[in-house]
Design a protein around this motif. Structure first.
Motif, PDB file in Angstrom:
ATOM      1  N   HIS A   1       2.873  -0.370   3.723  1.00  0.00           N
ATOM      2  CA  HIS A   1       2.481  -1.645   4.329  1.00  0.00           C
ATOM      3  C   HIS A   1       2.387  -2.740   3.266  1.00  0.00           C
ATOM      4  O   HIS A   1       1.680  -2.594   2.277  1.00  0.00           O
ATOM      5  CB  HIS A   1       1.144  -1.507   5.061  1.00  0.00           C
ATOM      6  CG  HIS A   1       0.710  -2.776   5.717  1.00  0.00           C
ATOM      7  ND1 HIS A   1       1.293  -3.236   6.876  1.00  0.00           N
ATOM      8  CD2 HIS A   1      -0.210  -3.692   5.366  1.00  0.00           C
ATOM      9  CE1 HIS A   1       0.726  -4.388   7.213  1.00  0.00           C
ATOM     10  NE2 HIS A   1      -0.190  -4.680   6.312  1.00  0.00           N
TER      11      HIS A   1
ATOM     12  N   TYR B   1       0.837  -1.202   0.000  1.00  0.00           N
ATOM     13  CA  TYR B   1       0.000   0.000   0.000  1.00  0.00           C
ATOM     14  C   TYR B   1       0.873   1.254   0.000  1.00  0.00           C
ATOM     15  O   TYR B   1       2.070   1.198   0.303  1.00  0.00           O
ATOM     16  CB  TYR B   1      -0.948  -0.001   1.204  1.00  0.00           C
ATOM     17  CG  TYR B   1      -2.155  -0.890   0.988  1.00  0.00           C
ATOM     18  CD1 TYR B   1      -3.157  -0.510   0.105  1.00  0.00           C
ATOM     19  CD2 TYR B   1      -2.296  -2.092   1.668  1.00  0.00           C
ATOM     20  CE1 TYR B   1      -4.284  -1.321  -0.107  1.00  0.00           C
ATOM     21  CE2 TYR B   1      -3.410  -2.911   1.460  1.00  0.00           C
ATOM     22  CZ  TYR B   1      -4.395  -2.509   0.573  1.00  0.00           C
ATOM     23  OH  TYR B   1      -5.499  -3.302   0.361  1.00  0.00           O
TER      24      TYR B   1
ATOM     25  N   GLY C   1      -6.981  -8.930   8.914  1.00  0.00           N
ATOM     26  CA  GLY C   1      -5.746  -8.219   8.598  1.00  0.00           C
ATOM     27  C   GLY C   1      -4.710  -9.013   7.835  1.00  0.00           C
ATOM     28  O   GLY C   1      -3.626  -8.517   7.544  1.00  0.00           O
ATOM     29  N   CYS C   2      -5.031 -10.259   7.444  1.00  0.00           N
ATOM     30  CA  CYS C   2      -4.027 -11.100   6.778  1.00  0.00           C
ATOM     31  C   CYS C   2      -3.970 -10.872   5.279  1.00  0.00           C
ATOM     32  O   CYS C   2      -3.100 -11.437   4.608  1.00  0.00           O
ATOM     33  CB  CYS C   2      -4.262 -12.574   7.084  1.00  0.00           C
ATOM     34  SG  CYS C   2      -5.707 -13.244   6.262  1.00  0.00           S
ATOM     35  N   GLY C   3      -4.870 -10.066   4.722  1.00  0.00           N
ATOM     36  CA  GLY C   3      -4.781  -9.717   3.303  1.00  0.00           C
ATOM     37  C   GLY C   3      -5.871 -10.288   2.418  1.00  0.00           C
ATOM     38  O   GLY C   3      -5.790 -10.195   1.194  1.00  0.00           O
ATOM     39  N   LYS C   4      -6.945 -10.834   3.004  1.00  0.00           N
ATOM     40  CA  LYS C   4      -7.992 -11.482   2.210  1.00  0.00           C
ATOM     41  C   LYS C   4      -8.752 -10.487   1.329  1.00  0.00           C
ATOM     42  O   LYS C   4      -8.976 -10.736   0.151  1.00  0.00           O
ATOM     43  CB  LYS C   4      -8.972 -12.227   3.139  1.00  0.00           C
ATOM     44  CG  LYS C   4      -8.302 -13.227   4.080  1.00  0.00           C
ATOM     45  CD  LYS C   4      -9.315 -13.972   4.962  1.00  0.00           C
ATOM     46  CE  LYS C   4     -10.170 -13.112   5.877  1.00  0.00           C
ATOM     47  NZ  LYS C   4      -9.412 -12.387   6.921  1.00  0.00           N
ATOM     48  N   THR C   5      -9.152  -9.371   1.921  1.00  0.00           N
ATOM     49  CA  THR C   5      -9.895  -8.369   1.150  1.00  0.00           C
ATOM     50  C   THR C   5      -9.009  -7.754   0.068  1.00  0.00           C
ATOM     51  O   THR C   5      -9.462  -7.507  -1.058  1.00  0.00           O
ATOM     52  CB  THR C   5     -10.436  -7.259   2.082  1.00  0.00           C
ATOM     53  OG1 THR C   5     -11.315  -7.860   3.024  1.00  0.00           O
ATOM     54  CG2 THR C   5     -11.189  -6.184   1.320  1.00  0.00           C
ATOM     55  N   THR C   6      -7.747  -7.525   0.407  1.00  0.00           N
ATOM     56  CA  THR C   6      -6.784  -7.028  -0.576  1.00  0.00           C
ATOM     57  C   THR C   6      -6.740  -7.971  -1.778  1.00  0.00           C
ATOM     58  O   THR C   6      -6.752  -7.534  -2.935  1.00  0.00           O
ATOM     59  CB  THR C   6      -5.393  -6.913   0.076  1.00  0.00           C
ATOM     60  OG1 THR C   6      -5.485  -6.025   1.199  1.00  0.00           O
ATOM     61  CG2 THR C   6      -4.355  -6.385  -0.901  1.00  0.00           C
TER      62      THR C   6
HETATM   63  P1  ADP Z   1      -8.347  -8.927   5.736  1.00  0.00           P
HETATM   64  O1  ADP Z   1      -9.373  -8.785   4.649  1.00  0.00           O
HETATM   65  O2  ADP Z   1      -7.720 -10.265   5.780  1.00  0.00           O
HETATM   66  O3  ADP Z   1      -8.876  -8.501   7.057  1.00  0.00           O
HETATM   67  P2  ADP Z   1      -7.099  -6.675   4.432  1.00  0.00           P
HETATM   68  O4  ADP Z   1      -6.767  -7.130   3.048  1.00  0.00           O
HETATM   69  O5  ADP Z   1      -8.302  -5.832   4.606  1.00  0.00           O
HETATM   70  O6  ADP Z   1      -7.135  -7.953   5.394  1.00  0.00           O
HETATM   71  O7  ADP Z   1      -5.842  -5.891   5.018  1.00  0.00           O
HETATM   72  C1  ADP Z   1      -4.541  -6.451   5.018  1.00  0.00           C
HETATM   73  C2  ADP Z   1      -3.610  -5.485   5.716  1.00  0.00           C
HETATM   74  O8  ADP Z   1      -3.441  -4.335   4.897  1.00  0.00           O
HETATM   75  C3  ADP Z   1      -4.111  -4.987   7.051  1.00  0.00           C
HETATM   76  O9  ADP Z   1      -3.004  -4.848   7.883  1.00  0.00           O
HETATM   77  C4  ADP Z   1      -4.743  -3.652   6.721  1.00  0.00           C
HETATM   78  O10 ADP Z   1      -4.698  -2.774   7.823  1.00  0.00           O
HETATM   79  C5  ADP Z   1      -3.844  -3.166   5.596  1.00  0.00           C
HETATM   80  N1  ADP Z   1      -4.552  -2.296   4.643  1.00  0.00           N
HETATM   81  C6  ADP Z   1      -5.731  -2.536   4.023  1.00  0.00           C
HETATM   82  N2  ADP Z   1      -6.057  -1.528   3.204  1.00  0.00           N
HETATM   83  C7  ADP Z   1      -5.068  -0.625   3.327  1.00  0.00           C
HETATM   84  C8  ADP Z   1      -4.822   0.644   2.745  1.00  0.00           C
HETATM   85  N3  ADP Z   1      -5.688   1.196   1.870  1.00  0.00           N
HETATM   86  N4  ADP Z   1      -3.695   1.293   3.104  1.00  0.00           N
HETATM   87  C9  ADP Z   1      -2.825   0.744   3.955  1.00  0.00           C
HETATM   88  N5  ADP Z   1      -2.980  -0.430   4.548  1.00  0.00           N
HETATM   89  C10 ADP Z   1      -4.094  -1.120   4.234  1.00  0.00           C
END
Ligand code: ADP
Ligand code: ADP
Length: 228
Positions: free
Chosen positions: A17, A13, A40-45
């Motif tokens: 991060h 990001y 927070g493990c990256g699933k939504t990402t």
């Molecule tokens: P999950 O869906 O598994 O909960 P996310 O994919 O939402 O995880 O997030 C993975 C990590 O990336 C987390 O540590 C989150 O805080 C961070 N993160 C998510 N979106 C952003 C962003 N736009 N900018 C910076 N960090 C992000």
């Protein structure tokens, strides 16, 4: 027959991060695959990159053998059910479900859009809610509307981000069975994100365990221990 292939995918990001580090996996056509892991493990990402809502820092994503990294979201044939459903509050249920067929290159005539919308409203059992606004619906009903809206474009891939998390325990059990039988009936390749091990075991053809931006285990069987 590997329909989705993710190769050495990495996402850093803007704030530095590193949310995903060198992630690779594949999904067979018609499979329902669970991406399991703690918050927070990256699933939504991962889902957002599959949908084209986020660009990978490096690596590749292939659908049916072709890279989609440069393909616009609307041309990826994806249906996405967001965690909070993201329904349009000012529209009725029917208008919400029809919406993807009333804009852009998927635009159909109003009659045609209504016909397809009603087909998927019947499958998701919300026909009688056609004229309600989302604000009047229960969580489970809103969930069905979101699923119907994701399916009307008859996408090749369905992405679901913690689709049961807003429901009470009893409804979660019921709707997860419905989701499984629905995606099997429609035959759509599905990626289902959850942090709930029991849910993943009950619904998935295959489970991919994420932890801290990496795949800890691909295709976990029934016997594994998830760190609390
Ligand atoms: P999950 O869906 O598994 O909960 P996310 O994919 O939402 O995880 O997030 C993975 C990590 O990336 C987390 O540590 C989150 O805080 C961070 N993160 C998510 N979106 C952003 C962003 N736009 N900018 C910076 N960090 C992000
Ligand atoms: P989820 O519950 O699916 O993991 P989150 O609640 O972590 O999603 O994130 C919701 C939104 O906030 C997303 O658009 C995500 O990109 C953004 N986000 C999450 N973590 C961060 C962060 N550390 N910095 C900036 N944006 C973030």
């Amino acid at each position: 027959e590997q329909f989705v292939q993710v190769k050495n995918l990495r996402k850093v990001y803007d704030n530095g991060h590193e949310a995903l580090k060198d992630v690779s996996f594949s999904v067979k056509k018609g499979d329902l695959v669970c991406l399991l892991g703690p918050s927070g493990c990256g699933k939504t990402t991962m889902l957002n990159m599959l949908a084209g809502l986020l660009d990978p820092t490096s690596g590749d994503i292939l659908f049916n053998g072709k890279s989609v990294v440069k393909v616009a979201p609307k041309d990826r044939q994806i249906g996405y059910v967001f965690q909070n459903y993201a329904l349009y509050p000012h529209m009725t249920v029917l208008q919400n479900v029809m919406f993807p067929l009333t804009v852009g290159k998927n635009k159909r005539s109003k009659a045609e859009a209504e016909k397809v919308a009603k087909k998927y409203m019947e499958i998701t059992q919300i026909t009688e809610l056609a004229n309600q606004k989302p604000g009047n619906l229960s969580g489970g009903q809103q969930q069905r509307v979101a699923i119907a809206r994701a399916l009307v474009q008859e996408p090749q891939i369905l992405l679901m981000d913690e689709p049961l998390s807003n429901l009470d325990a009893r409804l979660r059990l019921k709707i997860r069975e419905e989701i499984r039988s629905l995606v099997k009936r429609v035959g759509i390749t599905t990626l289902f994100v959850t942090h709930d091990q029991e849910e993943a075991l009950s619904i998935g053809d295959k489970i991919i365990l994420f932890n801290n931006g990496v795949i800890q285990q691909d295709d976990v069987g029934q016997n594994f221990y998830l760190e609390p």
